[in-house]
Write an enzyme that holds these catalytic residues in place. Structure first.
Site, PDB file in Angstrom:
ATOM      1  N   ASP A  20     -66.459  11.365  19.727  1.00 22.57           N
ATOM      2  CA  ASP A  20     -66.772  10.047  19.162  1.00 22.57           C
ATOM      3  C   ASP A  20     -67.127  10.163  17.680  1.00 22.57           C
ATOM      4  O   ASP A  20     -67.617  11.201  17.242  1.00 22.57           O
ATOM      5  CB  ASP A  20     -67.929   9.433  19.953  1.00 22.57           C
ATOM      6  CG  ASP A  20     -68.064   7.942  19.722  1.00 22.57           C
ATOM      7  OD1 ASP A  20     -67.125   7.324  19.170  1.00 22.57           O
ATOM      8  OD2 ASP A  20     -69.115   7.390  20.093  1.00 22.57           O
ATOM      9  N   ASN A  68     -59.735   1.831  25.417  1.00 24.27           N
ATOM     10  CA  ASN A  68     -59.187   1.913  24.051  1.00 24.27           C
ATOM     11  C   ASN A  68     -57.930   1.065  23.839  1.00 24.27           C
ATOM     12  O   ASN A  68     -57.536   0.815  22.697  1.00 24.27           O
ATOM     13  CB  ASN A  68     -58.869   3.364  23.673  1.00 24.27           C
ATOM     14  CG  ASN A  68     -60.095   4.200  23.368  1.00 24.27           C
ATOM     15  OD1 ASN A  68     -60.107   5.412  23.558  1.00 24.27           O
ATOM     16  ND2 ASN A  68     -61.164   3.566  22.896  1.00 24.27           N
TER      17      ASN A  68
HETATM   18  C1  FPP Z   1     -63.475   8.120  19.003  1.00 27.70           C
HETATM   19  O1  FPP Z   1     -63.759   7.759  17.678  1.00 27.70           O
HETATM   20  C2  FPP Z   1     -62.208   8.798  19.125  1.00 27.70           C
HETATM   21  C3  FPP Z   1     -61.091   8.314  19.769  1.00 27.70           C
HETATM   22  C4  FPP Z   1     -61.074   7.001  20.429  1.00 27.70           C
HETATM   23  C5  FPP Z   1     -59.835   9.041  19.822  1.00 27.70           C
HETATM   24  C6  FPP Z   1     -59.900  10.537  19.814  1.00 27.70           C
HETATM   25  C7  FPP Z   1     -58.698  11.051  19.155  1.00 27.70           C
HETATM   26  C8  FPP Z   1     -58.626  12.145  18.369  1.00 27.70           C
HETATM   27  C9  FPP Z   1     -59.754  13.064  18.172  1.00 27.70           C
HETATM   28  C10 FPP Z   1     -57.382  12.501  17.613  1.00 27.70           C
HETATM   29  C11 FPP Z   1     -56.166  12.821  18.368  1.00 27.70           C
HETATM   30  C12 FPP Z   1     -56.333  13.549  19.657  1.00 27.70           C
HETATM   31  C13 FPP Z   1     -55.653  14.654  20.004  1.00 27.70           C
HETATM   32  C14 FPP Z   1     -55.813  15.228  21.350  1.00 27.70           C
HETATM   33  C15 FPP Z   1     -54.751  15.338  19.066  1.00 27.70           C
HETATM   34  P1  FPP Z   1     -63.976   6.223  17.334  1.00 27.70           P
HETATM   35  O2  FPP Z   1     -62.709   5.729  16.733  1.00 27.70           O
HETATM   36  O3  FPP Z   1     -64.431   5.465  18.535  1.00 27.70           O
HETATM   37  O4  FPP Z   1     -65.108   6.330  16.268  1.00 27.70           O
HETATM   38  P2  FPP Z   1     -66.231   5.248  15.944  1.00 27.70           P
HETATM   39  O5  FPP Z   1     -67.034   5.050  17.204  1.00 27.70           O
HETATM   40  O6  FPP Z   1     -67.008   5.898  14.856  1.00 27.70           O
HETATM   41  O7  FPP Z   1     -65.519   3.996  15.496  1.00 27.70           O
END
Ligand code: FPP
Length: 241
Positions: A20, A68
């Site tokens: 996250d 998501n």
């Molecule tokens: C949460 O951050 C992250 C995600 C919803 C996606 C995770 C994806 C990756 C790490 C990149 C690609 C994955 C792979 C396996 C190559 P958020 O967007 O919810 O952050 P925030 O809460 O700060 O808005």
């Protein structure tokens, strides 16, 4: 009793991570959210390597939740693109290290090209035994439990099992990846104290580690801190000292 004497090792066999904070990381730098995801993908690479170095055999990453799908279309497209790029760039690492790629979740929800990429790499790595990288994609913990209940209900209806035989082991055996051991350690980055519908059944006895570090900043050094903390924990599973 120490964790060492209880589970035979102070190194977790299975680490699951709620990655996250990509968005916040980008916002702090005045960058578009996708830059946070791109740097998050670098952390994914770093943590896969760190698991190998530490002897962690199973790594499950919450890469895309059922929830998501409500994100803006452009962000979803960018995330799917990153996933495809990751598969292309990292496949050789899986082969070199004999790591099997698996997916937990509803693969069929993903764009066809991403599904194909995943199925190809999963097929080519399916016999590897050194470790498993499990990507949770279009994953929801309640959805998974409902799936298990549905499977069991079907067999009860057929008459192949008796309702009295439904126990915890049978539920576990009907989850998406029944052969994968439960996580020993669940890590969540960026400070939120929530499970967010991740592996709800499997984390019953997992050690929880929440850090304020945002996912794009979570690299081998931060991972080692989590492992060190885990090594000091005392896993009692309801027993006394
Ligand atoms: C949460 O951050 C992250 C995600 C919803 C996606 C995770 C994806 C990756 C790490 C990149 C690609 C994955 C792979 C396996 C190559 P958020 O967007 O919810 O952050 P925030 O809460 O700060 O808005």
């Amino acid at each position: 009793m120490t964790s060492e004497s209880f589970n035979g090792s102070s190194v977790p066999n299975h680490v699951a991570i709620i990655m996250d904070g990509n968005g916040r990381w980008a916002k702090q730098r005045g960058l578009p959210r996708i830059k946070g995801h791109e740097n998050g993908a670098e952390s994914v690479r770093a943590i896969i390597k760190a698991c190998r170095n530490a002897g962690v055999k199973y790594l499950t990453l919450y890469a895309f939740s059922i929830e998501n799908w409500v994100r803006p279309r452009a962000e979803i497209t960018a995330l799917m693109g990153l996933l495809k790029r990751f598969l292309t760039n990292e496949e050789h690492e899986l082969h070199e290290n004999k790591v099997r790629l698996r997916v937990t979740g509803q693969l069929a929800d993903l764009p066809k090209a991403v599904q194909a990429g995943l199925r190809n790499v999963m097929g080519r790595t399916k016999d590897y035994q050194e470790g498993q990288l499990i990507l949770a994609l279009s994953y929801g913990g309640r959805r998974e439990i409902a799936h298990a209940v549905r499977e069991i209900a079907r067999r009860v209806k057929q008459g192949s099992i008796d309702p009295e035989d439904v126990d915890e082991d049978l539920v576990s055996a009907n989850l998406y990846l029944p052969d994968v051991p439960d996580p020993d350690l669940l890590i969540r980055t960026s400070g939120e104290m929530r499970l967010s519908n991740f592996l709800l059944w499997q984390v019953s006895y997992s050690e929880l580690y929440v850090t304020d570090v945002l996912w794009p900043d979570f690299r081998e050094e931060q991972f080692k801190e989590a492992l060190a903390e885990y090594a000091h924990r005392n896993r009692r599973y309801g027993d006394i000292e």
